[in-house]
Design a protein around this motif. Structure first.
Motif, PDB file in Angstrom:
ATOM      1  N   GLY A 107      32.120 -28.918  -2.861  1.00  0.00           N
ATOM      2  CA  GLY A 107      32.207 -29.200  -1.430  1.00  0.00           C
ATOM      3  C   GLY A 107      32.597 -28.036  -0.557  1.00  0.00           C
ATOM      4  N   LEU A 108      33.029 -26.902  -1.136  1.00  0.00           N
ATOM      5  CA  LEU A 108      33.491 -25.786  -0.309  1.00  0.00           C
ATOM      6  C   LEU A 108      32.350 -25.112   0.443  1.00  0.00           C
ATOM      7  CD1 LEU A 108      36.143 -24.025  -2.602  1.00  0.00           C
ATOM      8  CD2 LEU A 108      36.497 -25.760  -0.843  1.00  0.00           C
ATOM      9  N   TYR A 180      27.306 -17.449   5.024  1.00  0.00           N
ATOM     10  CA  TYR A 180      28.399 -18.060   4.265  1.00  0.00           C
ATOM     11  C   TYR A 180      29.722 -17.617   4.853  1.00  0.00           C
ATOM     12  CZ  TYR A 180      29.776 -13.767   1.801  1.00  0.00           C
ATOM     13  OH  TYR A 180      30.257 -12.516   1.481  1.00  0.00           O
ATOM     14  N   SER A 181      30.772 -18.295   4.503  1.00  0.00           N
ATOM     15  CA  SER A 181      32.124 -17.938   4.943  1.00  0.00           C
ATOM     16  C   SER A 181      33.072 -18.088   3.765  1.00  0.00           C
ATOM     17  CB  SER A 181      32.568 -18.833   6.103  1.00  0.00           C
ATOM     18  OG  SER A 181      32.536 -20.195   5.717  1.00  0.00           O
ATOM     19  N   VAL A 182      34.144 -17.335   3.810  1.00  0.00           N
ATOM     20  CA  VAL A 182      35.121 -17.407   2.721  1.00  0.00           C
ATOM     21  C   VAL A 182      35.786 -18.777   2.742  1.00  0.00           C
ATOM     22  CG1 VAL A 182      37.236 -16.411   1.773  1.00  0.00           C
ATOM     23  CG2 VAL A 182      35.521 -14.923   2.847  1.00  0.00           C
ATOM     24  N   PRO A 183      35.762 -19.511   1.630  1.00  0.00           N
ATOM     25  CA  PRO A 183      36.406 -20.835   1.597  1.00  0.00           C
ATOM     26  C   PRO A 183      37.878 -20.755   1.998  1.00  0.00           C
ATOM     27  CG  PRO A 183      35.032 -20.534  -0.338  1.00  0.00           C
ATOM     28  CD  PRO A 183      35.072 -19.214   0.360  1.00  0.00           C
ATOM     29  N   PHE A 202      34.418  -5.592  -2.837  1.00  0.00           N
ATOM     30  CA  PHE A 202      35.080  -6.883  -3.006  1.00  0.00           C
ATOM     31  C   PHE A 202      34.121  -8.069  -2.943  1.00  0.00           C
ATOM     32  CE2 PHE A 202      34.742  -6.238   1.486  1.00  0.00           C
ATOM     33  CZ  PHE A 202      34.672  -7.497   2.064  1.00  0.00           C
ATOM     34  N   ARG A 203      32.877  -7.873  -2.486  1.00  0.00           N
ATOM     35  CA  ARG A 203      31.934  -8.989  -2.437  1.00  0.00           C
ATOM     36  C   ARG A 203      30.600  -8.536  -3.011  1.00  0.00           C
ATOM     37  NH1 ARG A 203      32.064  -8.850   4.065  1.00  0.00           N
ATOM     38  NH2 ARG A 203      30.860  -6.945   4.399  1.00  0.00           N
ATOM     39  N   TRP A 204      29.934  -9.454  -3.695  1.00  0.00           N
ATOM     40  CA  TRP A 204      28.689  -9.129  -4.364  1.00  0.00           C
ATOM     41  C   TRP A 204      27.660 -10.242  -4.166  1.00  0.00           C
ATOM     42  CZ3 TRP A 204      33.432  -7.818  -6.139  1.00  0.00           C
ATOM     43  CH2 TRP A 204      33.646  -6.501  -6.568  1.00  0.00           C
ATOM     44  N   LEU A 205      26.428  -9.842  -3.936  1.00  0.00           N
ATOM     45  CA  LEU A 205      25.289 -10.741  -4.028  1.00  0.00           C
ATOM     46  C   LEU A 205      24.784 -10.663  -5.458  1.00  0.00           C
ATOM     47  CD1 LEU A 205      23.019 -12.499  -2.706  1.00  0.00           C
ATOM     48  CD2 LEU A 205      21.783 -10.345  -2.339  1.00  0.00           C
ATOM     49  N   ILE A 311      20.986 -17.647  -7.866  1.00  0.00           N
ATOM     50  CA  ILE A 311      21.456 -16.884  -6.710  1.00  0.00           C
ATOM     51  C   ILE A 311      22.897 -17.307  -6.448  1.00  0.00           C
ATOM     52  CG2 ILE A 311      21.131 -16.384  -4.266  1.00  0.00           C
ATOM     53  CD1 ILE A 311      18.198 -17.168  -4.586  1.00  0.00           C
ATOM     54  N   ALA A 312      23.777 -16.336  -6.305  1.00  0.00           N
ATOM     55  CA  ALA A 312      25.197 -16.637  -6.100  1.00  0.00           C
ATOM     56  C   ALA A 312      25.835 -15.556  -5.250  1.00  0.00           C
ATOM     57  CB  ALA A 312      25.920 -16.766  -7.437  1.00  0.00           C
ATOM     58  N   VAL A 313      27.017 -15.863  -4.732  1.00  0.00           N
ATOM     59  CA  VAL A 313      27.823 -14.886  -4.012  1.00  0.00           C
ATOM     60  C   VAL A 313      29.249 -14.995  -4.540  1.00  0.00           C
ATOM     61  CG1 VAL A 313      28.370 -16.474  -2.123  1.00  0.00           C
ATOM     62  CG2 VAL A 313      28.509 -14.010  -1.742  1.00  0.00           C
ATOM     63  N   THR A 314      29.910 -13.849  -4.663  1.00  0.00           N
ATOM     64  CA  THR A 314      31.268 -13.838  -5.193  1.00  0.00           C
ATOM     65  C   THR A 314      32.117 -12.833  -4.433  1.00  0.00           C
ATOM     66  OG1 THR A 314      32.607 -13.576  -7.209  1.00  0.00           O
ATOM     67  CG2 THR A 314      30.767 -12.071  -6.934  1.00  0.00           C
ATOM     68  N   GLN A 315      33.401 -13.103  -4.366  1.00  0.00           N
ATOM     69  CA  GLN A 315      34.346 -12.170  -3.759  1.00  0.00           C
ATOM     70  C   GLN A 315      35.637 -12.114  -4.576  1.00  0.00           C
ATOM     71  OE1 GLN A 315      33.068 -12.297   0.978  1.00  0.00           O
ATOM     72  NE2 GLN A 315      35.216 -12.429   0.384  1.00  0.00           N
ATOM     73  N   ASN A 316      36.194 -10.917  -4.657  1.00  0.00           N
ATOM     74  CA  ASN A 316      37.504 -10.721  -5.267  1.00  0.00           C
ATOM     75  C   ASN A 316      38.547 -10.576  -4.171  1.00  0.00           C
ATOM     76  OD1 ASN A 316      35.487  -9.808  -7.384  1.00  0.00           O
ATOM     77  ND2 ASN A 316      37.389  -9.649  -8.543  1.00  0.00           N
ATOM     78  N   PHE A 317      39.777 -10.941  -4.480  1.00  0.00           N
ATOM     79  CA  PHE A 317      40.810 -10.906  -3.449  1.00  0.00           C
ATOM     80  C   PHE A 317      42.186 -10.678  -4.057  1.00  0.00           C
ATOM     81  CE2 PHE A 317      40.316 -15.290  -4.767  1.00  0.00           C
ATOM     82  CZ  PHE A 317      41.615 -15.766  -4.870  1.00  0.00           C
TER      83      PHE A 317
END
Length: 930
Positions: A107-108, A180-183, A202-205, A311-317
């Motif tokens: 749902g995010l 997209y936006s950061v959850p 910090f973010r990758w396609l 297809i995905a998007v990811t971010q490290n934090f």
């Protein structure tokens, strides 16, 4: 041999090592590689069909063939043991999962436009001609246009397919960031305080075909991550921190702590290693479907396999739960890095007594071994460690006795190595300067979390030690003690610097005691010279108040004042002073420093020079503090007129600097460099060279130091890597001159004698945007002519005494941090100013030179034929050579400023773009009285 030489992985490797620019797949890797070489592919012509053989068998090739053509439609793990949660609150996430265990969240991403627009067809329509970076085990950076990648994706049958894994997709296609936006659960990110160009990736396609994926790894810097899937299905496997998966080997470099992982591809691991695991040794698993977001906590091992084109998007934090782990991972040393990734496997005897005493690992018997290999446990094998056998939660402990707790992991941190003078791991996601800036910005941006930030600073900066030293220095000199918010070192410099009250205290620690003594000794020698000759530059250099040496003896800090003209007993015991020393030469002055730099040129940094006692001695300097700010903080607020004003100021001060007389030179100072060198010449700017093979002594050590740097230049550039183009690294030895003495602009005079056409002068070496101080001024009083000595001085770090950041008008007032002083070619001072302060703006460079008004080469030599050819008559060539041979990664700055030069074919092309303006500078006649 025929079969092996036609294997696609071989041609794939050759192709990826050769490609330069966006890659186009030609249906097979052999065809693609031959196309890159412009060789016609003739296999389809009559008489050139592929050969086939009966009776040839290879289990290795068969397994690889199977991996290339197997399908994964039924490979999902639907009974996964990763919890699935919907509508999870931030409070529940922080309490139950953050820093503890993975979780699948639904749902995010429901409201994201990407849920509907990130399909292969729509992305192809919008971004078909956009090039994205490819993740592949290749030294080169490979990219493909999206339309070419989709064509490849549909027809490929690679064992380890190409995978779009692009951390700069937001630059290549900015509109994607709006999809997209950061959850809400992951919006707190401590890296947000860094500017975009200094923030680590910090973010990758992520886009890949079936069978592609990410092999076993721990995310960089022990950050946490979220990954949202938009198309396809992914199978995930995860292990808690410290539990190395079967088939994986961790390598930890004992010199700088860099960590490398040997691992099979994700598909190969699932096919070949997963079946060998007993049920109790299997990883935590799940299958991720479109719309789901998986959270991976700090330090967790994970492996991903795409079951379908995805297809995905990811971010490290970084947030409060993993901040200390990130700081620990940045810290110099290797013990803690091995334990963070491999748990107690990093120590064959488990928790050694040395760990709790913060000493070296006594289990390492071979002192010359450079790489530490961490062995994995076989399924069911018991580890050899006498530790507590109580059961622990899986998410907290990977084996008995191992806790992924910051206090436990910090026991393995080598406290003798600090952030400032130890080798920095090349695998760290940010550099040392950026790390210091990050912590300092956090200190003020998140004032309510200073207790946490201080803990991180103690791990990464050894801030606790320097705070203790500062307290002793303040007490000795009757200075007020820093307030609570002033106890963190400021700025990005290589030494701890503190601003408080009207004082600035700098503790010299960079590269160990000997380097620190030369840093302070040279600075004091130069300051005394300024006072003696009453140079105008003195009005724009911080006034020195006190200087001394603090040392730790029997657990007690002691302090002695030091003016750099004598040799204190504790320094003499460290055997750092040459046996032959002229009485007129400062023991740690600039000429002795030149000898020191010569010895160290081309050698790796070694912070353990001398006895352990030497590692507990630190020189320090106290100056006054002024109102204002450093230029680095004001850059974005300075107008073009203000920048031109700054350029004029810098040109004038460089002139004052380069006209100062040099201190006396004794040939005995360089006795261990060369048995016979020419006697030093007078302080005249140009000197006769009686023999072609010899040069004046003041230039001799300068050239010999460059020669040493040249010996390992290729390996140094390879180590620095991106963004320096690999094609240029291969040509660097060809570009640099065989005889570096020709950079002295040697020419032949009317009498047939060789003469040096350059002025050998004092050089600052480090005038950068954080070493220029600006003071506020009225709207109509910011001209350079009005810049007078107002008694305001600073050390060159950050904020001055309470000047509002909203002040609109600023003028340059001081040049800071003279500890890198040297003697050599004045062009060296132009390099950091042009690249760091001016960011490659030729308008500012021209303004600086107009104010400088000194010849960079003599007027006489400009009229003569220069020895070595036309290129030695071009100042652009001299500057480019100095950039290549520089101690710092100057080339990284060049290829970041001029992005188009990343595809340059020759160094000459780079030279003209970057330094061509220097060739237009004719200089000014030198006053014969000088």
């Amino acid at each position: 041999m025929y079969i092996l030489c036609n294997e696609e992985p071989l041609w794939m490797s050759l192709c990826l090592s050769k490609v330069n620019g966006p890659l186009q797949y030609k249906g097979s890797w052999k065809k693609t590689a031959l196309d890159l070489e412009h060789v016609p592919y003739e296999c389809d012509k009559a008489g050139r069909k592929p050969l086939y053989f009966d009776g040839f068998n290879s289990l290795f090739l068969y397994r690889r063939l199977y991996r290339c053509y197997t399908t994964l439609d039924g490979f999902a793990f639907d009974d996964g043991n990763v919890e699935r949660k919907k509508d999870l609150t931030l409070e529940d996430f922080s309490r139950d999962y953050d820093g503890k265990k993975p979780v699948l969240l639904t749902g995010l991403a429901d409201a994201w436009p990407a849920r509907h627009t990130w399909t292969f067809d729509q992305l192809l329509q919008k971004y078909g001609d956009t090039a994205f970076k490819i993740s592949q085990r290749s030294a080169r950076k490979v990219s493909m246009k999206f339309k070419d990648y989709v064509s490849y994706l549909k027809i490929q049958h690679d064992e380890d397919p190409l995978y779009i894994f692009d951390h700069k997709f937001g630059e290549a296609a900015p509109a994607l960031l709006k999809d997209y936006s950061v959850p809400c659960l992951f919006q707190e990110d401590f890296f947000d305080v860094l500017d975009g160009d200094k923030r680590p990736p910090f973010r990758w396609l992520i886009i890949g075909p079936q069978r592609s994926g990410a092999s076993w790894h721990v995310d960089p810097a022990l950050t946490s991550a979220w990954n949202t899937l938009l198309v396809g299905r992914k199978r995930w496997a995860l292990y808690p921190p410290g539990r190395v998966p079967l088939g994986v080997t961790v390598h930890v470099n004992e010199e700088d702590g860099d960590v490398n992982i040997e691992t099979p591809s994700s598909l190969q691991w699932w096919l070949d290693f997963y079946p060998l695991l007993a049920d109790k040794d299997k990883p935590i698993e799940c299958t991720q479907v479109p719309g789901e977001t998986i959270f991976v906590p700090s330090g967790w091992w994970h492996c991903v396999l795409n079951l379908e084109p995805s297809i995905a998007v990811t971010q490290n934090f970084v947030n409060p739960k993993n901040f200390e782990f990130v700081c620990l991972d940045m810290a110099p040393g290797y013990h803690h890095k091995g334990v963070c990734r491999a748990g107690l496997l990093a120590h064959e005897e488990g928790i050694s007594d040395d760990a709790t005493n913060n000493k070296d690992d006594s289990g390492i018997s071979d002192p010359i071994r450079k790489v530490k290999r961490v062995r994995t446990l076989e399924p069911g094998e018991k580890k050899n460690a006498d530790v507590d056998s109580n059961d622990h939660d899986l998410q907290q402990r990977s084996y008995q006795g191992f806790s992924y707790d910051i206090k436990f992991l910090a026991m393995y941190l080598d406290k003798e190595r600090d952030h400032y003078n130890s080798p920095w791991s090349s695998g760290n996601c940010i550099g040392q300067r950026e790390m210091r800036e990050w912590l300092f910005k956090l200190w003020f941006a998140k004032a309510g979390m200073r207790d946490l930030i201080w803990k991180g600073a103690c791990l990464a900066l050894n801030a606790g030690r320097w705070s203790e030293c500062l307290s002793e220095i303040c007490a000795f000199h009757n200075l007020p003690h820093p307030a609570e918010d002033e106890k963190l070192p400021v700025g990005m410099g290589s030494n701890p610097v503190y601003l408080f009250s009207d004082c600035v205290v700098k503790i010299f620690v960079e590269e160990g005691l000997e380097r620190s003594l030369y840093g302070l000794g040279t600075e004091l020698e130069f300051y005394n010279l300024l006072c003696k000759v009453n140079s105008p530059l003195k009005n724009h250099m911080p006034d020195v108040l006190e200087s001394g040496i603090i040392y730790l003896e029997n657990g007690i800090y002691r302090i002695i004042p030091w003016d750099a003209k004598t040799v204190p007993d504790m320094i003499a015991r460290c055997n750092l002073i040459p046996e032959k020393l002229n009485a007129d030469v400062c023991p740690f002055g600039v000429w002795s420093k030149k000898q020191f730099n010569y010895r160290k040129a081309g050698m790796p940094t070694n912070e353990t020079i001398g006895s352990p006692e030497c590692r507990r001695i630190w020189p320090y300097l106290i100056t006054k503090r002024c109102k204002g700010k450093i230029y680095a903080e004001l850059r974005d607020t300075i107008s073009l007129e203000g920048a031109l004003n700054l350029a004029s100021f810098l040109g004038e001060q460089l002139r004052n600097l380069h006209l100062l007389p040099r201190p006396p030179l004794s040939v005995s100072t360089f006795s261990d460099i060369e048995p016979e060198i020419d006697m030093p010449l007078s302080n005249d700017c140009m000197g006769a060279v009686p023999d072609k093979s010899k040069i004046p002594a003041e230039w001799n050590i300068f050239i010999r130091t460059l020669i040493r740097k040249k010996k390992d230049v290729s390996s140094r550039l390879v180590k620095w890597g991106d963004p320096i183009p690999a094609t240029l690294i291969e040509k660097v030895d060809e570009y640099l001159p065989d005889d570096l003495a020709k950079l002295l602009h040697i020419f032949e005079d009317e009498n047939g004698l060789n003469k040096v056409g350059k002025l050998c002068s004092w050089i600052h070496s480090d005038i950068m945007d954080d070493n220029i101080h600006m003071e506020p001024c009225g709207a109509n009083s910011c001209l350079i002519e009005n810049t007078k000595d107002n008694g305001l001085v600073t050390n060159g770090s950050v904020n001055g005494n309470g000047i509002s950041a909203g002040t609109k008008s600023w003028r340059p007032s001081h040049i800071l941090d003279f500890s890198d002083f040297s003697i050599g070619d004045p062009i060296y001072d132009i390099i950091p100013i042009y690249l760091d302060v001016f960011r490659g703006d030729t308008r500012l460079l021209k303004q600086l030179l107009e104010s400088y008004k000194l010849p960079l080469v003599s007027a006489e030599s400009q009229k003569k034929s220069v020895k070595g050819g036309d290129k030695f008559g071009q100042l652009s060539y001299h500057a480019m050579c100095y950039c290549i041979l520089h101690d710092e990664n100057v080339l990284g700055a060049i290829f970041s400023i001029w992005d188009e030069l990343k595809t340059a074919k020759t160094w000459e092309e780079v030279e003209q773009v970057v330094w061509g303006e220097l060739n237009n500078y004719k200089g000014f006649p030198l006053d014969p009285k000088i």
